[in-house]
Design a protein around this motif. Sequence first.
Motif, PDB file in Angstrom:
ATOM      1  N   GLN A  28      -2.869  -3.618   3.676  1.00 25.49           N
ATOM      2  CA  GLN A  28      -1.989  -2.739   4.441  1.00 25.49           C
ATOM      3  C   GLN A  28      -0.578  -3.297   4.359  1.00 25.49           C
ATOM      4  O   GLN A  28      -0.358  -4.482   4.644  1.00 25.49           O
ATOM      5  N   ARG A  29       0.333  -2.462   3.990  1.00 23.61           N
ATOM      6  CA  ARG A  29       1.735  -2.882   3.880  1.00 23.61           C
ATOM      7  C   ARG A  29       2.277  -3.247   5.265  1.00 23.61           C
ATOM      8  O   ARG A  29       1.993  -2.566   6.244  1.00 23.61           O
ATOM      9  N   LEU A  30       3.062  -4.335   5.348  1.00 20.36           N
ATOM     10  CA  LEU A  30       3.679  -4.772   6.597  1.00 20.36           C
ATOM     11  C   LEU A  30       5.191  -4.635   6.516  1.00 20.36           C
ATOM     12  O   LEU A  30       5.768  -4.782   5.435  1.00 20.36           O
ATOM     13  N   ASP A  31       5.815  -4.396   7.677  1.00 21.95           N
ATOM     14  CA  ASP A  31       7.272  -4.421   7.709  1.00 21.95           C
ATOM     15  C   ASP A  31       7.724  -5.841   8.049  1.00 21.95           C
ATOM     16  O   ASP A  31       6.906  -6.738   8.234  1.00 21.95           O
ATOM     17  N   LYS A  35       4.526  -5.588  11.484  1.00 20.23           N
ATOM     18  CA  LYS A  35       3.818  -4.421  11.995  1.00 20.23           C
ATOM     19  C   LYS A  35       3.260  -3.644  10.810  1.00 20.23           C
ATOM     20  O   LYS A  35       3.932  -3.465   9.797  1.00 20.23           O
ATOM     21  N   GLY A  36       2.025  -3.200  10.926  1.00 22.60           N
ATOM     22  CA  GLY A  36       1.394  -2.465   9.839  1.00 22.60           C
ATOM     23  C   GLY A  36       1.934  -1.053   9.707  1.00 22.60           C
ATOM     24  O   GLY A  36       2.292  -0.413  10.686  1.00 22.60           O
ATOM     25  N   GLU A  53      -5.563 -12.289   6.243  1.00 20.82           N
ATOM     26  CA  GLU A  53      -4.450 -13.095   5.731  1.00 20.82           C
ATOM     27  C   GLU A  53      -3.286 -12.216   5.290  1.00 20.82           C
ATOM     28  O   GLU A  53      -3.479 -11.103   4.815  1.00 20.82           O
ATOM     29  N   GLN A  54      -2.070 -12.755   5.455  1.00 17.72           N
ATOM     30  CA  GLN A  54      -0.890 -12.108   4.914  1.00 17.72           C
ATOM     31  C   GLN A  54      -0.755 -12.535   3.457  1.00 17.72           C
ATOM     32  O   GLN A  54      -0.930 -13.717   3.139  1.00 17.72           O
ATOM     33  N   VAL A  55      -0.458 -11.573   2.609  1.00 20.37           N
ATOM     34  CA  VAL A  55      -0.385 -11.843   1.177  1.00 20.37           C
ATOM     35  C   VAL A  55       0.840 -11.191   0.570  1.00 20.37           C
ATOM     36  O   VAL A  55       1.449 -10.287   1.151  1.00 20.37           O
TER      37      VAL A  55
END
Length: 89
Positions: A28-31, A35-36, A53-55
């Motif tokens: 899911q793309r994050l800003d 925030k998703g 995890e953030q990737v």
Amino acid sequence: MIICKVVGNVWATRKKDELSGEKLMVVQRLDIEEKGSDEVFVAVDCVGAGIGEQVLVTTGSSARMALRNHEAPVDASIVAIIDEVQAQV
């Protein structure tokens, strides 16, 4: 490149030979504030990321280069697991 969060995985018993042995993850793309967004897509995991995890995701022809297989039908690849993001906005 895009900052994303791994939110799931994809199991595919039938797929192109070029994808054999590759792990497919739902991201899911994050800003910038982590925030998703509504944008969710599948990326090939090149680094062993796990759910939550953030990737860092690369897209387009760079995604195929990350796999070192220029013939693979890949549009997005996970190329890094993020430890920390620092930004001034």
